[in-house]
Design a protein around this motif. Structure first.
Motif, PDB file in Angstrom:
ATOM      1  N   LYS A   1      51.606  39.732  32.714  1.00 35.70           N
ATOM      2  CA  LYS A   1      51.974  38.452  32.106  1.00 35.70           C
ATOM      3  C   LYS A   1      50.753  37.812  31.459  1.00 35.70           C
ATOM      4  CE  LYS A   1      54.867  34.951  31.459  1.00 35.70           C
ATOM      5  NZ  LYS A   1      56.125  35.094  30.692  1.00 35.70           N
ATOM      6  N   ILE A   2      50.907  37.363  30.212  1.00 40.87           N
ATOM      7  CA  ILE A   2      49.848  36.649  29.505  1.00 40.87           C
ATOM      8  C   ILE A   2      50.208  35.169  29.466  1.00 40.87           C
ATOM      9  CG2 ILE A   2      48.729  36.316  27.263  1.00 40.87           C
ATOM     10  CD1 ILE A   2      49.178  39.311  26.736  1.00 40.87           C
TER      11      ILE A   2
ATOM     12  N   PHE B   1      50.851  28.883  38.299  1.00 39.07           N
ATOM     13  CA  PHE B   1      50.192  30.017  38.953  1.00 39.07           C
ATOM     14  C   PHE B   1      50.974  30.479  40.184  1.00 39.07           C
ATOM     15  CE2 PHE B   1      45.505  29.374  37.447  1.00 39.07           C
ATOM     16  CZ  PHE B   1      45.920  29.520  36.133  1.00 39.07           C
ATOM     17  N   GLU B   2      51.519  29.547  40.936  1.00 37.36           N
ATOM     18  CA  GLU B   2      52.250  29.944  42.146  1.00 37.36           C
ATOM     19  C   GLU B   2      53.496  30.737  41.778  1.00 37.36           C
ATOM     20  OE1 GLU B   2      53.437  28.081  46.418  1.00 37.36           O
ATOM     21  OE2 GLU B   2      53.941  26.847  44.676  1.00 37.36           O
ATOM     22  N   GLU B   3      54.161  30.333  40.713  1.00 40.26           N
ATOM     23  CA  GLU B   3      55.340  31.080  40.261  1.00 40.26           C
ATOM     24  C   GLU B   3      54.960  32.509  39.891  1.00 40.26           C
ATOM     25  OE1 GLU B   3      58.668  30.865  36.657  1.00 40.26           O
ATOM     26  OE2 GLU B   3      57.573  29.049  37.248  1.00 40.26           O
ATOM     27  N   LEU B   4      53.815  32.658  39.246  1.00 42.69           N
ATOM     28  CA  LEU B   4      53.345  33.993  38.881  1.00 42.69           C
ATOM     29  C   LEU B   4      52.932  34.791  40.116  1.00 42.69           C
ATOM     30  CD1 LEU B   4      51.214  32.990  35.768  1.00 42.69           C
ATOM     31  CD2 LEU B   4      53.361  34.268  35.748  1.00 42.69           C
TER      32      LEU B   4
ATOM     33  N   GLU C   1      53.515  39.777  39.420  1.00 40.04           N
ATOM     34  CA  GLU C   1      52.991  40.298  38.161  1.00 40.04           C
ATOM     35  C   GLU C   1      51.460  40.219  38.126  1.00 40.04           C
ATOM     36  OE1 GLU C   1      55.998  39.243  34.635  1.00 40.04           O
ATOM     37  OE2 GLU C   1      55.473  37.488  35.832  1.00 40.04           O
ATOM     38  N   GLN C   2      50.870  41.105  37.368  1.00 39.58           N
ATOM     39  CA  GLN C   2      49.453  40.982  37.051  1.00 39.58           C
ATOM     40  C   GLN C   2      49.338  39.998  35.886  1.00 39.58           C
ATOM     41  OE1 GLN C   2      49.008  45.255  36.313  1.00 39.58           O
ATOM     42  NE2 GLN C   2      47.488  45.340  37.952  1.00 39.58           N
ATOM     43  N   CYS C   3      48.381  39.086  35.956  1.00 43.50           N
ATOM     44  CA  CYS C   3      48.345  37.986  34.998  1.00 43.50           C
ATOM     45  C   CYS C   3      46.982  37.823  34.355  1.00 43.50           C
ATOM     46  CB  CYS C   3      48.725  36.665  35.683  1.00 43.50           C
ATOM     47  SG  CYS C   3      50.257  36.751  36.618  1.00 43.50           S
TER      48      CYS C   3
ATOM     49  N   ASN D   1      47.259  38.954  47.405  1.00 44.54           N
ATOM     50  CA  ASN D   1      47.427  40.055  46.452  1.00 44.54           C
ATOM     51  C   ASN D   1      47.628  39.571  45.016  1.00 44.54           C
ATOM     52  OD1 ASN D   1      47.258  42.056  48.495  1.00 44.54           O
ATOM     53  ND2 ASN D   1      49.410  41.710  49.024  1.00 44.54           N
ATOM     54  N   PHE D   2      47.495  38.276  44.800  1.00 46.99           N
ATOM     55  CA  PHE D   2      47.699  37.693  43.479  1.00 46.99           C
ATOM     56  C   PHE D   2      46.615  38.199  42.522  1.00 46.99           C
ATOM     57  CE2 PHE D   2      47.577  33.453  40.939  1.00 46.99           C
ATOM     58  CZ  PHE D   2      48.382  33.998  39.950  1.00 46.99           C
ATOM     59  N   GLU D   3      47.042  38.914  41.477  1.00 45.30           N
ATOM     60  CA  GLU D   3      46.107  39.439  40.478  1.00 45.30           C
ATOM     61  C   GLU D   3      46.128  38.542  39.244  1.00 45.30           C
ATOM     62  OE1 GLU D   3      45.346  43.812  39.968  1.00 45.30           O
ATOM     63  OE2 GLU D   3      47.355  43.910  40.817  1.00 45.30           O
ATOM     64  N   LEU D   4      45.143  37.702  39.125  1.00 43.69           N
ATOM     65  CA  LEU D   4      45.027  36.797  37.977  1.00 43.69           C
ATOM     66  C   LEU D   4      43.601  36.843  37.451  1.00 43.69           C
ATOM     67  CD1 LEU D   4      45.874  34.478  36.067  1.00 43.69           C
ATOM     68  CD2 LEU D   4      45.303  32.893  37.930  1.00 43.69           C
ATOM     69  N   GLU D   5      43.452  37.239  36.202  1.00 41.46           N
ATOM     70  CA  GLU D   5      42.153  37.226  35.545  1.00 41.46           C
ATOM     71  C   GLU D   5      42.114  36.009  34.620  1.00 41.46           C
ATOM     72  OE1 GLU D   5      38.372  38.731  35.207  1.00 41.46           O
ATOM     73  OE2 GLU D   5      39.997  39.703  36.325  1.00 41.46           O
TER      74      GLU D   5
END
Length: 287
Positions: A4-5, A72-75, A80-82, A111-115
């Motif tokens: 997700k972008i 962010f919490e929804e993601l 999803e990787q974000c 495990n939240f993957e957010l860059e």
């Protein structure tokens, strides 16, 4: 796993872009005549420019921390990787808030993957980074590759722009009051660029035609050799006519065929003011 972008409204992309490309939006806030609005959601940028012409002085603030948290919490819940392609940290606190919220959420969602990418870009410079990221995602890049490529686009993005009145930028602390004073006193048009995420005046010229010509010359000096094959972005402060003049000059000089042209949004436009013309392109070829 899907990727997700997301970006914020300082990217100055048209509303249709977000829907068509499944990109999430964090709106910055605009405060006008004792009312708070959400950029791109509850206020039209043309309203801001008209208000400025009538003497109003809009203020802006970063994306609301609560909105960042909810988004962010929804993601995080989606798995999803974000990638969050953020407005320059030198011009807004939104990036810093995003980092803080991410760290907080990792306690609950380890495990939240957010860059979070600090683009050091603004307006359609940031928007072009998002545009290219969407293209690369569609081309099948994995998460790590997409993050790396997006950082390359951000670090290679040139911003060349002119404003009608530097006072708008000075009042918001975006350039020094001394620079604004000199520009107004002599009735000349400044050229600025973005250096490490900050707005920096580079030249002063008399007359709009000379400014546009100089923008093209700088594009020739700084642009990558593949300018004709790039998507060139132009944003404007409610001055589409001049934006189209610049587009025609670029087509004639470089043979460019792909353009992204849009009005500068309410948040950025509150500081840049009516009549701003901004040009964005890459200074190196991204393989």
């Amino acid at each position: 796993m899907s990727i997700k972008i997301l970006t914020d409204s300082a990217s100055d992309l048209p509303c249709s872009f977000f829907k068509e490309n499944n990109v999430s939006l964090l709106p910055l806030r605009v405060h006008l005549r004792d009312t708070e609005y959400l950029d791109l959601e509850t206020i039209n940028p043309a309203e801001v420019y008209e208000a400025i012409r009538e003497g109003a002085m809009p203020k802006t603030s970063q994306a609301a921390p609560a909105t960042v948290y909810e988004t962010f919490e929804e993601l995080a819940k989606s798995g999803e990787q974000c990638i969050y392609i953020a407005f320059s940290s030198e011009l807004s606190g939104t990036y810093q808030t995003a980092v803080m919220v991410k760290n907080e959420l990792l306690e609950t969602y380890p495990n939240f993957e957010l860059e979070i990418i600090d683009t050091k870009c603004a307006s359609l410079g940031q928007g072009l980074v998002v545009h290219y990221a969407v293209q690369q995602l569609a081309a099948g890049l994995n998460f790590k590759e997409l993050v790396s490529k997006t950082r390359q686009y951000a670090s290679s993005m040139e911003h060349i722009f002119t404003v009608d009145d530097l006072d708008f930028l000075a009042q918001g602390g975006r350039v020094s009051k001394a620079s604004a004073f000199v520009g107004g006193l002599l009735n000349i048009k400044p050229l600025l660029h973005v250096e490490d995420g900050k707005l920096v005046p580079i030249e002063k010229l008399r007359g709009r035609k000379k400014v546009l010509k100089r923008m093209i010359d700088i594009m020739d000096e700084r642009g990558a050799k593949n300018l004709a094959d790039q998507t060139i972005a132009i944003s404007h402060g409610d001055d589409e006519e001049t934006a189209m003049q610049l587009k025609a000059l670029i087509e004639e000089r470089f043979g460019c065929k792909s353009f992204l042209i849009n009005m500068i949004g309410a948040a950025v436009g509150s500081h840049a003011g009516p009549g701003t013309i901004a040009l964005f392109f890459l200074n190196e070829i991204i393989e």
